[in-house]
Design a protein around this motif. Structure first.
Motif, PDB file in Angstrom:
ATOM      1  N   MET A 101      26.428  53.357  58.358  1.00  0.00           N
ATOM      2  CA  MET A 101      27.056  52.739  59.287  1.00  0.00           C
ATOM      3  C   MET A 101      28.389  51.814  58.887  1.00  0.00           C
ATOM      4  SD  MET A 101      26.199  52.858  62.573  1.00  0.00           S
ATOM      5  CE  MET A 101      24.422  53.232  62.435  1.00  0.00           C
ATOM      6  N   GLN A 102      29.182  51.978  59.310  1.00  0.00           N
ATOM      7  CA  GLN A 102      30.835  51.219  58.910  1.00  0.00           C
ATOM      8  C   GLN A 102      30.754  50.292  60.748  1.00  0.00           C
ATOM      9  OE1 GLN A 102      34.241  53.681  58.715  1.00  0.00           O
ATOM     10  NE2 GLN A 102      32.642  55.349  57.960  1.00  0.00           N
ATOM     11  N   ARG A 103      31.141  49.312  59.988  1.00  0.00           N
ATOM     12  CA  ARG A 103      31.481  47.885  61.423  1.00  0.00           C
ATOM     13  C   ARG A 103      32.498  47.694  61.791  1.00  0.00           C
ATOM     14  NH1 ARG A 103      28.722  43.774  63.954  1.00  0.00           N
ATOM     15  NH2 ARG A 103      26.705  44.490  62.469  1.00  0.00           N
ATOM     16  N   SER A 104      33.759  47.725  62.701  1.00  0.00           N
ATOM     17  CA  SER A 104      34.500  47.926  62.971  1.00  0.00           C
ATOM     18  C   SER A 104      34.446  46.600  63.851  1.00  0.00           C
ATOM     19  CB  SER A 104      35.049  49.103  64.223  1.00  0.00           C
ATOM     20  OG  SER A 104      36.231  48.501  64.706  1.00  0.00           O
ATOM     21  N   ARG A 105      35.451  45.642  63.243  1.00  0.00           N
ATOM     22  CA  ARG A 105      35.248  44.293  64.218  1.00  0.00           C
ATOM     23  C   ARG A 105      36.120  44.356  65.150  1.00  0.00           C
ATOM     24  NH1 ARG A 105      31.472  41.715  62.212  1.00  0.00           N
ATOM     25  NH2 ARG A 105      32.611  39.029  63.181  1.00  0.00           N
ATOM     26  N   GLY A 106      35.373  43.866  66.601  1.00  0.00           N
ATOM     27  CA  GLY A 106      36.166  43.393  67.681  1.00  0.00           C
ATOM     28  C   GLY A 106      36.110  45.135  67.805  1.00  0.00           C
ATOM     29  N   LEU A 107      37.816  44.817  68.940  1.00  0.00           N
ATOM     30  CA  LEU A 107      37.542  46.519  70.050  1.00  0.00           C
ATOM     31  C   LEU A 107      38.671  47.026  68.713  1.00  0.00           C
ATOM     32  CD1 LEU A 107      37.466  45.211  73.248  1.00  0.00           C
ATOM     33  CD2 LEU A 107      36.339  46.403  72.240  1.00  0.00           C
ATOM     34  N   ALA A 108      38.321  47.231  67.741  1.00  0.00           N
ATOM     35  CA  ALA A 108      40.235  47.246  66.998  1.00  0.00           C
ATOM     36  C   ALA A 108      39.522  49.517  66.600  1.00  0.00           C
ATOM     37  CB  ALA A 108      40.015  46.925  65.328  1.00  0.00           C
ATOM     38  N   LEU A 109      38.949  49.483  67.630  1.00  0.00           N
ATOM     39  CA  LEU A 109      38.762  51.193  67.808  1.00  0.00           C
ATOM     40  C   LEU A 109      40.261  51.725  68.713  1.00  0.00           C
ATOM     41  CD1 LEU A 109      36.648  53.239  67.049  1.00  0.00           C
ATOM     42  CD2 LEU A 109      35.541  53.069  69.436  1.00  0.00           C
ATOM     43  N   GLU A 110      40.540  52.709  68.351  1.00  0.00           N
ATOM     44  CA  GLU A 110      41.987  53.283  68.119  1.00  0.00           C
ATOM     45  C   GLU A 110      40.958  54.320  69.710  1.00  0.00           C
ATOM     46  OE1 GLU A 110      45.743  56.337  66.824  1.00  0.00           O
ATOM     47  OE2 GLU A 110      43.626  56.189  65.687  1.00  0.00           O
ATOM     48  N   PHE A 111      41.466  54.055  70.625  1.00  0.00           N
ATOM     49  CA  PHE A 111      41.980  54.729  72.436  1.00  0.00           C
ATOM     50  C   PHE A 111      42.839  56.015  71.735  1.00  0.00           C
ATOM     51  CE2 PHE A 111      39.492  51.634  73.159  1.00  0.00           C
ATOM     52  CZ  PHE A 111      38.526  51.605  74.273  1.00  0.00           C
ATOM     53  N   ARG A 112      42.570  57.349  71.808  1.00  0.00           N
ATOM     54  CA  ARG A 112      43.682  58.742  72.317  1.00  0.00           C
ATOM     55  C   ARG A 112      43.351  59.309  73.117  1.00  0.00           C
ATOM     56  NH1 ARG A 112      44.365  61.115  66.015  1.00  0.00           N
ATOM     57  NH2 ARG A 112      44.804  58.836  65.182  1.00  0.00           N
ATOM     58  N   HIS A 113      44.522  59.545  74.166  1.00  0.00           N
ATOM     59  CA  HIS A 113      44.632  60.516  74.935  1.00  0.00           C
ATOM     60  C   HIS A 113      45.639  61.937  74.409  1.00  0.00           C
ATOM     61  CE1 HIS A 113      45.290  61.749  79.215  1.00  0.00           C
ATOM     62  NE2 HIS A 113      44.137  61.561  79.713  1.00  0.00           N
ATOM     63  N   MET A 114      44.535  63.170  75.440  1.00  0.00           N
ATOM     64  CA  MET A 114      44.948  64.360  75.150  1.00  0.00           C
ATOM     65  C   MET A 114      46.356  64.404  75.121  1.00  0.00           C
ATOM     66  SD  MET A 114      42.075  66.463  76.816  1.00  0.00           S
ATOM     67  CE  MET A 114      42.205  66.029  78.377  1.00  0.00           C
ATOM     68  N   ASP A 115      46.986  63.729  75.841  1.00  0.00           N
ATOM     69  CA  ASP A 115      48.625  63.834  75.883  1.00  0.00           C
ATOM     70  C   ASP A 115      49.476  63.492  74.848  1.00  0.00           C
ATOM     71  OD1 ASP A 115      48.153  61.112  76.420  1.00  0.00           O
ATOM     72  OD2 ASP A 115      48.551  61.333  78.414  1.00  0.00           O
TER      73      ASP A 115
END
Length: 191
Positions: A1-15
């Motif tokens: 399991m990897q922990r990503s601190r805070g909201l540092a998760l990349e959001f990608r859109h189809m465009d």
């Protein structure tokens, strides 16, 4: 399991657009504001709108929270002024990731409860845990082993043709291959 601190998760859109909320280094709820204000997938108006949801959550009394169970997440968010961009580029991915449902199908009560726990407690509550492998390996397979260890019959990929009842209680099931299984409790998991 990897922990990503805070909201540092990349959001990608189809465009092709992408954005990563940064922040949460400040104490909550200021870290939340810091992250949302830096979320470049949205206009400033939409980012401020997301903060309005956070403010509503912060002020929401417990008795009002329970009343949200009769409302969809989409209806509740729209009532809080969320525009179509915020719904498409932020709320839909968040609701899918946390509740495994679309905003029009998810309970506003469950969403509000999850958001309060994630964003209005301490800064580590919004850390994301990312599995190293598939979710079946991590969740389903151990659950099946545990159930079987407790004597529960777990049948997979069987075509059920009927459920037998007596006096309003389940007493067994009939399968397409003609076999039967007597039982007093039945849980069906379907797609």
């Amino acid at each position: 399991m990897q922990r990503s601190r805070g909201l540092a998760l990349e959001f990608r859109h189809m465009d092709g657009r992408s954005a990563t909320p940064q922040g949460c280094s400040l104490p909550q709820p200021f870290g939340l504001a810091q992250a949302f204000l830096g979320y470049r997938m949205l206009s400033w108006k939409s980012r401020i709108g997301i903060l309005r949801v956070a403010a509503a959550l912060y002020r929401l009394p417990a008795q009002t929270l329970q009343a949200l169970d009769a409302v969809t997440a989409a209806a509740w968010l729209v009532s809080l002024g969320q525009d179509s961009d915020a719904m498409e580029y932020f709320w839909t991915p968040v609701i899918l990731a946390t509740l495994n449902a679309l905003p029009g199908q998810a309970s506003a009560y469950i969403l509000a409860t999850v958001l309060r726990a994630m964003f209005l407690s301490d800064a580590t509550a919004s850390d994301m845990l990312l599995p190293d492998g598939g979710l079946s390996d991590m969740l389903i397979d151990p659950a099946i082993v545990s159930l079987r260890d407790k004597g529960v019959a777990v049948l997979e990929r069987r075509t059920l043709t009927s459920i037998r009842t007596a006096e309003g209680k389940v007493v067994g099931v009939m399968f397409a291959d003609g076999s039967e299984l007597a039982c007093d409790t039945l849980v069906l998991a379907l797609p």
